[in-house]
Design a protein around this motif. Structure first.
Motif, PDB file in Angstrom:
ATOM      1  N   GLU A 180      -4.268   3.587 -10.741  1.00  0.00           N
ATOM      2  CA  GLU A 180      -4.931   2.130 -10.630  1.00  0.00           C
ATOM      3  C   GLU A 180      -4.498   1.276  -9.661  1.00  0.00           C
ATOM      4  N   GLN A 181      -2.887   1.274  -9.606  1.00  0.00           N
ATOM      5  CA  GLN A 181      -3.181  -0.236  -8.588  1.00  0.00           C
ATOM      6  C   GLN A 181      -3.193   0.716  -7.000  1.00  0.00           C
ATOM      7  N   ALA A 182      -2.770   2.621  -7.443  1.00  0.00           N
ATOM      8  CA  ALA A 182      -2.823   2.651  -6.096  1.00  0.00           C
ATOM      9  C   ALA A 182      -4.990   3.268  -5.379  1.00  0.00           C
ATOM     10  N   HIS A 183      -5.309   3.088  -6.422  1.00  0.00           N
ATOM     11  CA  HIS A 183      -6.622   3.275  -6.042  1.00  0.00           C
ATOM     12  C   HIS A 183      -7.505   2.165  -5.735  1.00  0.00           C
ATOM     13  N   LEU A 187      -9.546   1.595  -2.755  1.00  0.00           N
ATOM     14  CA  LEU A 187     -10.498   0.730  -2.539  1.00  0.00           C
ATOM     15  C   LEU A 187     -11.040   0.113  -1.900  1.00  0.00           C
ATOM     16  N   GLU A 188      -9.921  -1.368  -1.379  1.00  0.00           N
ATOM     17  CA  GLU A 188     -10.288  -2.609  -0.426  1.00  0.00           C
ATOM     18  C   GLU A 188      -9.267  -1.755   1.018  1.00  0.00           C
ATOM     19  N   SER A 193     -13.296  -0.726   5.683  1.00  0.00           N
ATOM     20  CA  SER A 193     -13.735   0.097   6.471  1.00  0.00           C
ATOM     21  C   SER A 193     -15.124   0.630   6.487  1.00  0.00           C
ATOM     22  N   LEU A 194     -16.234   0.414   5.031  1.00  0.00           N
ATOM     23  CA  LEU A 194     -17.510   0.516   5.074  1.00  0.00           C
ATOM     24  C   LEU A 194     -18.315  -0.791   5.448  1.00  0.00           C
TER      25      LEU A 194
END
Length: 348
Positions: A180-183, A187-188, A193-194
């Protein structure tokens, strides 16, 4: 039947001893005098002794003594019998009553014995049934104990599996937290990038929107021209449709007239067929009448021919009869001519 333990002679001797002491014989007294034997056997021998005594009671005294002595003996014998009968009536009744009571007691004892045997059999059957049920319950208890042991073993294994699964679950939770931390970090980074790409897309969309507006204006102009051309084509098509409708109406009128003419022709054909059928029927009827008339004429001709033949036969028969009569008359005339005339006598 009497048992072989006590004989009739033993019972008779005991009865004689009791009679000698002036006591009436009974089953109990005979049993006490003998000291052995069953009441049933003694009772049967006692009835036999009484039967024999009744048979010998009316035996007359021995003959061959003087008349006075015999009369005295008979009188004494009668008195002795009456006295004995009077003395034994009470004892006999008492003995019969006791024997009957003894029989009733024996029957009651036998019934009680049978009841006891039946109860014993019922108790034995009940005991057997209880033993069977106890065996079944024992087997069921053993089976339940085996099932309980198996379930206990399965429960132990299940507890061990639960502990293993709990440890694995804890490890999976730790791994999930790390993922979850890596995810979250991914996501950040993806969001950053988005956002950059979105800004670039907005810039490109603005230029594309300008080009799109120009294209829309051109499309509106082309649409207006197409609508005008479409309206002209619709007017031409409507005129052509009206012409086609008029032609169709004329064709329908012609078709209706043709159908009416065809119906009239069919009716005329049907009428002609009916007329032809009627003519055929009349011709057949006329041919039948002609045939019938020919048959009748043939029958009449045959009838007249038969009558003509009959008349000819009758005519020939009459002619033959006339010829025969003529010949007969001629022969008679010839006979008259040939015979001499008769002589006349002188009237003087």
């Amino acid at each position: 039947m009497a048992r072989s333990g006590v004989r009739y002679e033993d019972v008779q001797r005991a009865i004689d001893a009791l009679m000698a002491r002036g006591e009436a014989p009974s089953v109990h007294k005979i049993r006490e005098a003998l000291g052995t034997g069953s009441f049933t056997t003694i009772s049967e021998h006692l009835r036999e002794w009484r039967r024999l005594r009744e048979e010998n009671r009316d035996v007359p005294p021995p003959q061959g003594m003087p008349t006075e002595l015999q009369a005295l003996a008979e009188a004494l014998w009668s008195q002795a019998q009456e006295a004995a009968n009077d003395a034994l009536v009470h004892y006999r009744q008492e003995a019969d009553t006791r024997v009957e009571e003894a029989h009733q007691q024996v029957a009651g004892a036998e019934r009680r014995a049978e009841d006891a045997e039946q109860r014993e059999a019922a108790l034995s059957s009940r005991l057997t049934e209880l033993d069977q049920r106890l065996d079944e319950r024992t087997r069921e208890q053993a089976q339940l104990q085996a099932e309980h042991d198996a379930l206990q073993e399965r429960l132990t294994r299940a507890q061990q599996e639960v502990e293993t699964l709990q440890s694995r679950l804890e490890a999976a939770r730790q791994e999930a937290r790390e993922q979850e931390q890596a995810h979250q970090q991914a996501l950040e980074a993806l969001q950053t990038s988005l956002e950059q790409r979105l800004q670039q897309e907005e810039e490109r969309n603005e230029s594309a929107e300008a080009r799109l507006m120009g294209l829309l204006d051109e499309a509106r102009q082309e649409r207006q021209a197409a609508e005008k051309a479409h309206a002209g084509r619709e007017q031409r098509l409507e005129r052509q449709l009206e012409d086609v409708r008029a032609q169709h109406k004329a064709r329908e009128q012609e078709l209706s007239e043709a159908q009416q003419a065809r119906h009239e022709a069919e009716r005329a054909q049907v009428t002609a067929q009916e007329r032809e059928t009627e003519l055929q029927r009349q011709n057949e009827e006329l041919a039948g009448r002609i045939t019938e008339r020919d048959r009748q004429l043939a029958e009449q001709a045959e009838h007249w021919q038969q009558r003509e033949q009959q008349m000819e036969e009758r005519l020939w028969a009459s002619l033959e009869a006339l010829r025969s009569e003529w010949r007969d008359a001629r022969e008679r005339a010839e006979d008259t001519t040939d015979s001499p005339a008769p002589e006349r006598e002188d009237p003087a």
